[in-house]
Enzyme design. Structure first.
Site, PDB file in Angstrom:
ATOM      1  CG  ASP A  84     -16.343   3.810 -21.606  1.00  0.00           C
ATOM      2  OD1 ASP A  84     -16.952   3.791 -20.499  1.00  0.00           O
ATOM      3  OD2 ASP A  84     -16.008   2.768 -22.209  1.00  0.00           O
ATOM      4  CE1 TYR A 125     -27.697  -0.900 -11.635  1.00  0.00           C
ATOM      5  CE2 TYR A 125     -29.473  -1.952 -10.413  1.00  0.00           C
ATOM      6  CZ  TYR A 125     -28.929  -0.835 -11.014  1.00  0.00           C
ATOM      7  OH  TYR A 125     -29.616   0.349 -11.000  1.00  0.00           O
ATOM      8  CB  ALA A 173     -22.492  -5.757  -5.406  1.00  0.00           C
ATOM      9  CE  LYS A 208     -26.802   2.089  -9.759  1.00  0.00           C
ATOM     10  NZ  LYS A 208     -26.396   3.446 -10.191  1.00  0.00           N
TER      11      LYS A 208
END
Length: 290
Positions: free
Chosen positions: A90, A183, A185, A187
């Site tokens: 993970d 999401y 932010a 990237k």
């Protein structure tokens, strides 16, 4: 004035004959497609070696989901005859990204290419986002690629080796959507981290780039894409959604020797979506100039 001469380059077969590629998020979707692209390319190239040795491709595949990861590894071994090591991790855990690189390097030899494809894109409104949501998403989508790149950089510099890193970004880095703010932010931050790493690691022969996919339908157990959304965002100049294979080919190219003078770039592979919004109506009739 002295004429400029381009330094000689090794033949393609020599430069591609042996490599070790680590792909995160490799159990399915874009990560799996990247792994298969490398395996297929290895199978198609001329693997003759001037010194009589047998060049090899080693794939290290990392994902949190053991069953699909094992299935992917088995299929690539059987279909292409490549050497595959699977790591169930993970990557949102603090030590996991560096541990993945360390295990790959120490088990199967120095890494040539690192592809950070693991990520999640849940739909979370900005009014509803919690600290746990924000931290978990940044841990996987941004922190993990950064920490994996840092570990690869340290090892490659110590060994005096070149390497190439490709981060999987998104068109969301440039524009968000309802429910996509957190999401987007992650990237946007990843693209800046890509440039920063390229700046600092470039003098050591380590290139760091990103590939930014447009809409690519993939299986997701976190945030399945509604059919209405897919229909809207597929209206790009080339008239179709992308496929994981479209992205995989771009990854292999920008990581490889044909792109050896490219670093710190974001390659947008989106069917032309970034060029504009072709599905919007015209503003009005053509002007009648005096």
């Amino acid at each position: 004035m002295a004429a400029f001469t381009t330094p000689p380059r090794a033949p393609m077969s020599a430069r591609l004959s042996a490599s070790h590629v680590l792909v995160t998020g490799a159990a399915r979707g874009i990560g799996r497609a990247v792994a298969e692209e490398y395996a297929r390319g290895w199978g198609e190239q001329d693997r003759s070696s001037p010194d009589g040795g047998t060049p090899t491709l080693v794939l290290t595949l990392v994902d949190r989901d053991a069953e699909p990861l094992t299935r992917t590894a088995d299929e690539l071994r059987e279909r292409y005859g490549v050497r595959v090591t699977a790591q169930v991790l993970d990557l949102s855990e603090t030590v996991a990204p560096a541990a993945a690189v360390t295990a790959a390097w120490e088990t199967d030899g120095p890494l040539d290419v690192l592809v950070n494809a693991a990520g999640a894109y849940p739909s979370i409104d900005m009014l509803d986002v919690t600290a746990a949501d924000w931290d978990r998403l940044f841990a996987l989508n941004t922190r993990a690629p950064v920490l994996a790149t840092a570990e690869l950089g340290r090892r490659a510099i110590e060994a005096g080796r070149a390497a190439s890193v490709v981060n999987i970004s998104s068109g969301a880095a440039l524009r968000s959507r309802p429910g996509g703010g957190p999401y987007a932010a992650t990237k946007a931050a990843l693209e800046m981290a890509t440039r920063a790493a390229a700046l600092e690691l470039g003098p050591h022969g380590i290139r760091v780039n990103a590939v930014s996919p447009g809409f690519v339908p993939v299986d997701s157990d976190v945030n399945p894409v509604a059919s209405e959304y897919a229909e809207i965002v597929s209206r790009n100049p080339l008239g179709r959604p992308g496929s994981p294979a479209d992205i995989a080919r771009a990854v292999r190219w920008i990581a490889g020797p044909e792109a050896e003078w490219i670093t710190g770039e974001v390659l947008r592979v989106d069917g032309g979506s970034n060029a504009g919004a072709a599905h919007l109506p015209r503003l009005g009739p053509a002007p009648s100039w005096p």
